[in-house]
Design a protein around this motif. Structure first.
Motif, PDB file in Angstrom:
ATOM      1  N   ALA A  84       4.847   7.100   1.421  1.00 34.85           N
ATOM      2  CA  ALA A  84       5.583   5.937   1.919  1.00 34.85           C
ATOM      3  C   ALA A  84       4.933   4.694   1.331  1.00 34.85           C
ATOM      4  CB  ALA A  84       5.564   5.893   3.445  1.00 34.85           C
ATOM      5  N   LEU A  85       5.771   3.717   1.017  1.00 33.65           N
ATOM      6  CA  LEU A  85       5.310   2.480   0.375  1.00 33.65           C
ATOM      7  C   LEU A  85       5.645   1.305   1.279  1.00 33.65           C
ATOM      8  CD1 LEU A  85       4.234   0.995  -2.195  1.00 33.65           C
ATOM      9  CD2 LEU A  85       6.613   0.951  -2.991  1.00 33.65           C
ATOM     10  N   SER A  86       4.672   0.425   1.486  1.00 29.94           N
ATOM     11  CA  SER A  86       4.918  -0.694   2.401  1.00 29.94           C
ATOM     12  C   SER A  86       4.441  -2.012   1.819  1.00 29.94           C
ATOM     13  CB  SER A  86       4.218  -0.457   3.746  1.00 29.94           C
ATOM     14  OG  SER A  86       2.824  -0.636   3.621  1.00 29.94           O
ATOM     15  N   LEU A  87       5.075  -3.072   2.292  1.00 25.21           N
ATOM     16  CA  LEU A  87       4.631  -4.442   2.073  1.00 25.21           C
ATOM     17  C   LEU A  87       4.156  -4.992   3.404  1.00 25.21           C
ATOM     18  CD1 LEU A  87       7.392  -6.044  -0.186  1.00 25.21           C
ATOM     19  CD2 LEU A  87       4.954  -5.887  -0.745  1.00 25.21           C
ATOM     20  N   ALA A  88       3.114  -5.799   3.369  1.00 27.41           N
ATOM     21  CA  ALA A  88       2.565  -6.358   4.602  1.00 27.41           C
ATOM     22  C   ALA A  88       2.242  -7.834   4.387  1.00 27.41           C
ATOM     23  CB  ALA A  88       1.308  -5.599   5.010  1.00 27.41           C
ATOM     24  N   ALA A  89       2.538  -8.639   5.403  1.00 29.84           N
ATOM     25  CA  ALA A  89       2.298 -10.079   5.282  1.00 29.84           C
ATOM     26  C   ALA A  89       2.007 -10.680   6.647  1.00 29.84           C
ATOM     27  CB  ALA A  89       3.507 -10.771   4.660  1.00 29.84           C
ATOM     28  N   PRO A  90       1.360 -11.829   6.679  1.00 32.05           N
ATOM     29  CA  PRO A  90       1.151 -12.518   7.948  1.00 32.05           C
ATOM     30  C   PRO A  90       2.485 -12.977   8.527  1.00 32.05           C
ATOM     31  CG  PRO A  90      -0.285 -13.404   6.233  1.00 32.05           C
ATOM     32  CD  PRO A  90       0.723 -12.542   5.549  1.00 32.05           C
ATOM     33  N   GLU A  91       2.588 -12.918   9.824  1.00 33.80           N
ATOM     34  CA  GLU A  91       3.804 -13.352  10.491  1.00 33.80           C
ATOM     35  C   GLU A  91       4.074 -14.832  10.239  1.00 33.80           C
ATOM     36  OE1 GLU A  91       6.267 -14.962  13.717  1.00 33.80           O
ATOM     37  OE2 GLU A  91       4.118 -15.325  13.436  1.00 33.80           O
ATOM     38  N   ALA A  92       3.038 -15.578   9.857  1.00 26.97           N
ATOM     39  CA  ALA A  92       3.226 -16.988   9.547  1.00 26.97           C
ATOM     40  C   ALA A  92       4.146 -17.189   8.339  1.00 26.97           C
ATOM     41  CB  ALA A  92       1.861 -17.641   9.270  1.00 26.97           C
ATOM     42  N   ARG A  93       4.183 -16.191   7.432  1.00 29.64           N
ATOM     43  CA  ARG A  93       5.078 -16.294   6.267  1.00 29.64           C
ATOM     44  C   ARG A  93       6.341 -15.458   6.432  1.00 29.64           C
ATOM     45  NH1 ARG A  93       0.461 -16.277   3.041  1.00 29.64           N
ATOM     46  NH2 ARG A  93       0.638 -14.053   2.520  1.00 29.64           N
ATOM     47  N   TRP A  94       6.218 -14.336   7.106  1.00 37.69           N
ATOM     48  CA  TRP A  94       7.365 -13.451   7.295  1.00 37.69           C
ATOM     49  C   TRP A  94       7.741 -13.427   8.766  1.00 37.69           C
ATOM     50  CZ3 TRP A  94       6.837  -8.044   4.574  1.00 37.69           C
ATOM     51  CH2 TRP A  94       6.923  -8.216   3.180  1.00 37.69           C
ATOM     52  N   VAL A 121      -2.563   7.989   5.845  1.00 33.49           N
ATOM     53  CA  VAL A 121      -3.774   7.500   5.183  1.00 33.49           C
ATOM     54  C   VAL A 121      -3.377   6.775   3.905  1.00 33.49           C
ATOM     55  CG1 VAL A 121      -5.960   8.174   4.103  1.00 33.49           C
ATOM     56  CG2 VAL A 121      -5.129   9.416   6.112  1.00 33.49           C
ATOM     57  N   THR A 122      -3.903   5.575   3.710  1.00 33.56           N
ATOM     58  CA  THR A 122      -3.603   4.827   2.496  1.00 33.56           C
ATOM     59  C   THR A 122      -4.385   5.425   1.325  1.00 33.56           C
ATOM     60  OG1 THR A 122      -5.357   3.243   3.057  1.00 33.56           O
ATOM     61  CG2 THR A 122      -3.109   2.678   3.694  1.00 33.56           C
ATOM     62  N   VAL A 123      -3.674   5.684   0.223  1.00 34.58           N
ATOM     63  CA  VAL A 123      -4.313   6.244  -0.964  1.00 34.58           C
ATOM     64  C   VAL A 123      -4.412   5.228  -2.094  1.00 34.58           C
ATOM     65  CG1 VAL A 123      -3.702   8.621  -0.423  1.00 34.58           C
ATOM     66  CG2 VAL A 123      -2.123   7.234  -1.777  1.00 34.58           C
ATOM     67  N   ASP A 124      -3.689   4.126  -1.990  1.00 36.17           N
ATOM     68  CA  ASP A 124      -3.829   3.062  -2.972  1.00 36.17           C
ATOM     69  C   ASP A 124      -3.232   1.788  -2.401  1.00 36.17           C
ATOM     70  OD1 ASP A 124      -4.652   1.881  -5.307  1.00 36.17           O
ATOM     71  OD2 ASP A 124      -2.914   2.487  -6.481  1.00 36.17           O
ATOM     72  N   CYS A 135       0.840  -1.204   0.000  1.00 29.33           N
ATOM     73  CA  CYS A 135       0.000   0.000   0.000  1.00 29.33           C
ATOM     74  C   CYS A 135       0.871   1.249   0.000  1.00 29.33           C
ATOM     75  CB  CYS A 135      -0.965   0.012   1.175  1.00 29.33           C
ATOM     76  SG  CYS A 135      -0.205   0.142   2.786  1.00 29.33           S
ATOM     77  N   LEU A 136       0.292   2.318  -0.493  1.00 30.73           N
ATOM     78  CA  LEU A 136       0.937   3.625  -0.554  1.00 30.73           C
ATOM     79  C   LEU A 136       0.180   4.553   0.381  1.00 30.73           C
ATOM     80  CD1 LEU A 136       3.186   5.158  -2.274  1.00 30.73           C
ATOM     81  CD2 LEU A 136       1.259   6.065  -3.591  1.00 30.73           C
ATOM     82  N   GLY A 137       0.907   5.290   1.215  1.00 32.98           N
ATOM     83  CA  GLY A 137       0.266   6.164   2.179  1.00 32.98           C
ATOM     84  C   GLY A 137       0.851   7.562   2.169  1.00 32.98           C
ATOM     85  N   VAL A 138       0.022   8.541   2.515  1.00 37.30           N
ATOM     86  CA  VAL A 138       0.478   9.912   2.713  1.00 37.30           C
ATOM     87  C   VAL A 138       0.074  10.346   4.110  1.00 37.30           C
ATOM     88  CG1 VAL A 138       0.331  10.482   0.264  1.00 37.30           C
ATOM     89  CG2 VAL A 138      -1.626  10.952   1.749  1.00 37.30           C
ATOM     90  N   MET A 139       0.785  11.330   4.625  1.00 34.95           N
ATOM     91  CA  MET A 139       0.534  11.772   5.980  1.00 34.95           C
ATOM     92  C   MET A 139      -0.259  13.070   6.001  1.00 34.95           C
ATOM     93  SD  MET A 139       3.232  12.368   9.081  1.00 34.95           S
ATOM     94  CE  MET A 139       3.214  14.150   9.205  1.00 34.95           C
ATOM     95  N   THR A 140      -1.258  13.126   6.858  1.00 32.09           N
ATOM     96  CA  THR A 140      -2.018  14.347   7.058  1.00 32.09           C
ATOM     97  C   THR A 140      -2.659  14.299   8.433  1.00 32.09           C
ATOM     98  OG1 THR A 140      -3.825  15.722   6.219  1.00 32.09           O
ATOM     99  CG2 THR A 140      -4.066  13.359   5.953  1.00 32.09           C
ATOM    100  N   GLY A 156      -8.026   4.439   2.129  1.00 24.52           N
ATOM    101  CA  GLY A 156      -8.699   5.576   2.742  1.00 24.52           C
ATOM    102  C   GLY A 156      -8.719   5.540   4.253  1.00 24.52           C
ATOM    103  N   ARG A 157      -8.287   4.442   4.833  1.00 22.35           N
ATOM    104  CA  ARG A 157      -8.308   4.329   6.296  1.00 22.35           C
ATOM    105  C   ARG A 157      -7.096   5.039   6.894  1.00 22.35           C
ATOM    106  NH1 ARG A 157      -7.793  -1.287   9.848  1.00 22.35           N
ATOM    107  NH2 ARG A 157      -7.791  -0.288  11.901  1.00 22.35           N
ATOM    108  N   PRO A 158      -7.298   5.844   7.940  1.00 19.00           N
ATOM    109  CA  PRO A 158      -6.161   6.473   8.623  1.00 19.00           C
ATOM    110  C   PRO A 158      -5.536   5.512   9.629  1.00 19.00           C
ATOM    111  CG  PRO A 158      -8.200   7.254   9.583  1.00 19.00           C
ATOM    112  CD  PRO A 158      -8.591   6.326   8.461  1.00 19.00           C
ATOM    113  N   PHE A 159      -4.219   5.578   9.759  1.00 18.37           N
ATOM    114  CA  PHE A 159      -3.493   4.733  10.698  1.00 18.37           C
ATOM    115  C   PHE A 159      -2.599   5.602  11.587  1.00 18.37           C
ATOM    116  CE2 PHE A 159      -4.341   1.927   7.107  1.00 18.37           C
ATOM    117  CZ  PHE A 159      -4.828   0.794   7.736  1.00 18.37           C
ATOM    118  N   PRO A 160      -2.318   5.145  12.795  1.00 14.55           N
ATOM    119  CA  PRO A 160      -1.404   5.907  13.660  1.00 14.55           C
ATOM    120  C   PRO A 160       0.021   5.872  13.106  1.00 14.55           C
ATOM    121  CG  PRO A 160      -1.955   3.783  14.647  1.00 14.55           C
ATOM    122  CD  PRO A 160      -2.836   3.924  13.450  1.00 14.55           C
ATOM    123  N   LEU A 161       0.802   6.861  13.509  1.00 16.87           N
ATOM    124  CA  LEU A 161       2.174   6.959  13.016  1.00 16.87           C
ATOM    125  C   LEU A 161       3.150   6.107  13.817  1.00 16.87           C
ATOM    126  CD1 LEU A 161       2.502  10.814  12.365  1.00 16.87           C
ATOM    127  CD2 LEU A 161       1.969   9.028  10.709  1.00 16.87           C
TER     128      LEU A 161
END
Length: 286
Positions: free
Chosen positions: A230-240, A125-128, A115-120, A143-148
């Protein structure tokens, strides 16, 4: 040829256009300001009459496009309605064409969601996003906001933030603990952010926001070195695991570089700044 007689009466349509143009300039001035700015300062910058500026600002606040920040440095900031609109515009622009294809390629190669996020407003907030097709995968809500302080995307921003802004952010709020791994202590978080800064913004979320989820994030820079996303990858801890997560770092950095080139075109950087301001400036407690 005779010129039309000037009756001295204002054209209502021209007045409306003039007021709209002034409102747009006021919005741009507030958004581009590095600190909350007063209506009087806006008036001085733009050369508008103070009564006109205050009247337009009052209307913009009524419609939720501007807001007044409380605290030691009161002034005008973006309103929630303007922020929602800005994020919707960014999301719409990302869903089409080359930018989204970069995310899809990253997910296809790594097998994991990204996902790609911008800060405001003191949040990211994820934009894509592009989701993994694996049966066991992390789902990303655009579109969901996340804590920093406890997400990889957010810690990338915090790690590269100017010291004065970071102190303001950390000094203005309690750090909520979401999991047993959340860094809810300011001193521990500061040390983590120094490590992230030393690595150029590479950040890891080791089940700090959601139990069982591991994330890796890198910054997306503009040509003049600003963090525009910011660009991130996310995965279950079972794989990573935290020890193997960085095997995808070269691919993640390559995708961030591709996005930086794409976002530079007349420019996502401009879109972000006009929409939500410099992504690493004002820290509004949330």
């Amino acid at each position: 040829m005779m010129e039309p007689e000037n009756t001295g009466e204002a054209d209502p349509q021209q007045e409306r256009i003039g007021t709209l143009a002034k409102a747009i300039e006021i919005l741009e001035t507030v958004v581009m300001s590095e600190q909350p700015i007063t209506a009087s300062a806006v008036s001085g910058q733009l050369g508008f009459a103070k009564p006109t500026t205050h009247r337009i600002v009052s209307n913009l606040r009524e419609f939720g496009l501007l807001s007044r920040e409380a605290g030691q440095n009161p002034g005008l900031v973006e309103g929630e309605r303007l922020i929602r609109l800005a994020i919707a515009v960014l999301q719409s622009s990302m869903r089409h064409g080359h930018r989204h294809a970069i995310l899809e390629d990253l997910t296809r190669v790594t097998g994991e969601s990204c996902c790609l996020g911008v800060m405001t407003g003191g949040r990211v907030v994820t934009v894509d996003a592009a989701e993994s097709s694996a049966q066991l995968a992390l789902r990303v809500q655009v579109g969901r906001p996340f804590p920093l302080h406890c997400t990889a995307l957010g810690k990338t921003y915090l790690g590269l933030m100017r010291d004065s802004l970071r102190r303001r952010y950390l000094g203005n709020r309690l750090l909520r603990r979401y999991t047993a791994n959340t860094l809810a202590d300011n001193d521990a978080l500061r040390l983590e952010l120094e490590r992230i800064r030393a690595r150029g913004g590479v950040a890891i979320d080791n089940q700090e926001f959601v139990e069982g989820a591991v994330c890796l994030s890198v910054p997306v820079f503009s040509g003049d070195g600003k963090v525009i996303a910011a660009l991130s990858l996310a995965a279950p801890e079972a794989r990573w695991s935290v020890n193997t997560i960085e095997s995808h770092l070269p691919r993640l950095k390559n995708a961030a570089s591709q996005l930086a080139e794409s976002l530079e075109a007349p420019a996502f950087d401009s879109e972000v700044n006009r929409a939500v301001g410099d992504p690493v400036r004002r820290m509004v407690p949330g």
